[in-house]
Design an enzyme around this catalytic site. Structure first.
Site, short mmCIF file in Angstrom:
data_model
loop_
_atom_site.label_atom_id
_atom_site.label_comp_id
_atom_site.label_asym_id
_atom_site.label_seq_id
_atom_site.Cartn_x
_atom_site.Cartn_y
_atom_site.Cartn_z
N HIS A 3 30.23 -20.77 18.35
CA HIS A 3 29.90 -21.77 17.33
C HIS A 3 30.25 -21.21 15.96
O HIS A 3 29.43 -20.59 15.30
CB HIS A 3 28.41 -22.14 17.43
CG HIS A 3 28.01 -23.27 16.54
ND1 HIS A 3 26.87 -24.02 16.77
CD2 HIS A 3 28.56 -23.78 15.41
CE1 HIS A 3 26.73 -24.94 15.83
NE2 HIS A 3 27.75 -24.81 14.98
N HIS A 32 32.84 -22.56 12.62
CA HIS A 32 33.80 -23.52 12.06
C HIS A 32 34.81 -22.72 11.25
O HIS A 32 34.41 -22.01 10.32
CB HIS A 32 33.07 -24.51 11.14
CG HIS A 32 31.99 -25.28 11.85
ND1 HIS A 32 32.19 -26.56 12.32
CD2 HIS A 32 30.71 -24.94 12.18
CE1 HIS A 32 31.06 -26.98 12.91
NE2 HIS A 32 30.16 -26.02 12.83
N GLU A 77 20.17 -30.48 15.50
CA GLU A 77 20.11 -29.58 14.34
C GLU A 77 19.14 -30.24 13.35
O GLU A 77 18.03 -29.77 13.15
CB GLU A 77 21.51 -29.38 13.73
CG GLU A 77 21.51 -28.46 12.50
CD GLU A 77 22.87 -28.37 11.80
OE1 GLU A 77 23.71 -29.29 11.97
OE2 GLU A 77 23.09 -27.38 11.05
N ASP A 90 28.16 -20.03 12.78
CA ASP A 90 28.33 -21.37 12.20
C ASP A 90 29.34 -21.38 11.04
O ASP A 90 30.51 -21.68 11.26
CB ASP A 90 26.97 -21.95 11.79
CG ASP A 90 26.93 -23.47 11.81
OD1 ASP A 90 27.94 -24.10 12.21
OD2 ASP A 90 25.88 -24.04 11.46
N HIS A 101 27.48 -30.99 18.38
CA HIS A 101 26.29 -30.64 17.60
C HIS A 101 25.23 -31.70 17.90
O HIS A 101 25.52 -32.91 17.83
CB HIS A 101 26.60 -30.67 16.10
CG HIS A 101 27.40 -29.51 15.59
ND1 HIS A 101 28.59 -29.13 16.13
CD2 HIS A 101 27.17 -28.64 14.57
CE1 HIS A 101 29.06 -28.08 15.46
NE2 HIS A 101 28.21 -27.76 14.50
N1 HPA Z 1 26.36 -28.85 11.17
C1 HPA Z 1 27.12 -29.95 11.22
N2 HPA Z 1 28.38 -29.97 10.81
C2 HPA Z 1 28.93 -28.85 10.34
C3 HPA Z 1 28.19 -27.68 10.27
C4 HPA Z 1 26.84 -27.68 10.71
O1 HPA Z 1 26.10 -26.68 10.69
N3 HPA Z 1 29.03 -26.75 9.75
C5 HPA Z 1 30.23 -27.34 9.54
N4 HPA Z 1 30.17 -28.63 9.89
ZN ZN Z 2 28.13 -25.97 13.34
#
Ligand code: HPA
Ligand code: ZN
Length: 325
Positions: free
Chosen positions: A16, A18, A198, A276, A195
């Site tokens: 995970h 990006h 969260e 992340d 995702h």
């Molecule tokens: N959450 C949702 N979208 C995202 C995140 C995240 O932590 N990081 C980059 N895009």
């Molecule tokens: Zn993410």
């Protein structure tokens, strides 16, 4: 003296991250200069000083603004190469890396520019001891039609993309909005993750599993609010890619000492630790391991379990998994 293992030396998979979230402020300025465009702040220090976030959206606003410096195939190559170079010091043997093509298409950067640049860096980094794959994310705050068009644009490049994901602003954008594009992705032989849980409710985790057919949940910390869902995640061994420093910086949890990761381990969930958006949240994956080791007092066994889970959860064939372990 610590008796816990050297977390950077612990072999692990990162599942995970990006790639646009690895864009360090120094690289924002270097790419702005190379491309002849104005940087988003007067200095690197002033840019970094803005990295105080109230929630997911306040982060996303800066994250999308900064990526305007990414224009050419070389930019995407250099961004990925910089992350991959760090993997060695972080004990990362395998990485599955998200990218957000819609954020680039909107600025007139073509799909091929993005994928060719990223994939070239991944190919060059591949060895017997290291591999990396790309997962293309759809932005859930854009339309289902835009996601479908994005998948169509990616079809010529599917030899370089292992799966699809779903990210960006969660609340108000349930997984079910993307049922059709995920069905198409499955038909094309792609893996799927999303995702969920969260900022969004446990119901979004259920939808990601039942409507989108995902094989892993990214974040998923709010699943703990629903005991029946926790039981299902445990029984079906559905991995959750947890990002502790991200959760603190985006106020999903108040502090590391209050992070539910210990509870998730105690519940027998297949949890992994990941970074992340490390350029924004104060650390790469080894710093996330160190934060939960120190903040939650995790045992050596817990840390080894997290690393073992990361290989179990990775999209690796058995032979390759055995080679990397
Ligand atoms: N959450 C949702 N979208 C995202 C995140 C995240 O932590 N990081 C980059 N895009
Ligand atoms: Zn993410």
């Amino acid at each position: 003296m610590s008796h816990t293992p050297n977390v950077a030396g612990l072999p692990k998979a990162e599942l995970h991250v990006h790639i646009e979230g690895t864009l360090e402020p120094e690289m924002v300025f270097a790419l702005a200069e190379r491309n002849g465009i104005a940087p988003p702040a007067p200095t690197v220090a002033e840019l970094r000083a803005r990295y105080r976030f109230r929630d997911l959206q306040s982060f996303l606003d800066i994250y999308y603004a900064n990526m305007a410096v990414l224009r050419t195939e070389r930019d995407f190559h250099d961004l990925a190469a910089a992350y991959l170079a760090r993997c060695r010091d972080q004990g990362v043997r395998h990485a599955e890396i998200f990218f957000d093509p819609q954020a680039h298409l909107a600025r007139g950067v073509e799909m091929g520019t993005v994928v060719r640049g990223l994939a070239a860096a991944l190919e060059a980094a591949r060895t017997d001891e290291f591999s990396a794959e790309l997962i293309m994310c759809f932005l859930r705050d854009q339309s289902a039609e835009s996601a479908a068009e994005t998948l169509r644009l990616a079809e010529p490049f599917l030899d370089r993309i292992v799966g699809v994901g779903l990210d960006s602003a969660e609340v108000g954008h349930p997984p079910s909005k993307f049922a059709e594009v995920f069905r198409r992705a499955h038909a094309l032989g792609l893996r799927a993750v999303a995702h969920a849980g969260e900022e969004g409710p446990p119901e979004y985790v259920r939808e990601a599993l039942d409507v989108l057919g995902v094989q892993r949940i990214d974040h998923g910390v709010r699943a703990l609010e629903d005991p029946a869902l926790v039981a299902r995640l445990r029984t079906e061994r559905i991995p959750l890619t947890v990002c502790p420093l991200s959760n603190v910086r985006l106020a999903v949890v108040p502090e590391i000492a209050a992070h539910p990761l210990s509870r998730m381990l105690a519940e027998g969930l297949v949890v992994t630790v990941n970074s992340d958006d490390p350029a924004y949240f104060g650390g790469y994956v080894a710093q996330n391991f160190a934060a939960v080791r120190d903040g939650l007092g995790l045992s050596t066994n817990d840390l080894r379990r997290l690393a073992a889970n990361s290989f179990e959860a990775a999209f690796l064939g058995d032979e390759r998994r055995a080679q990397l372990l």
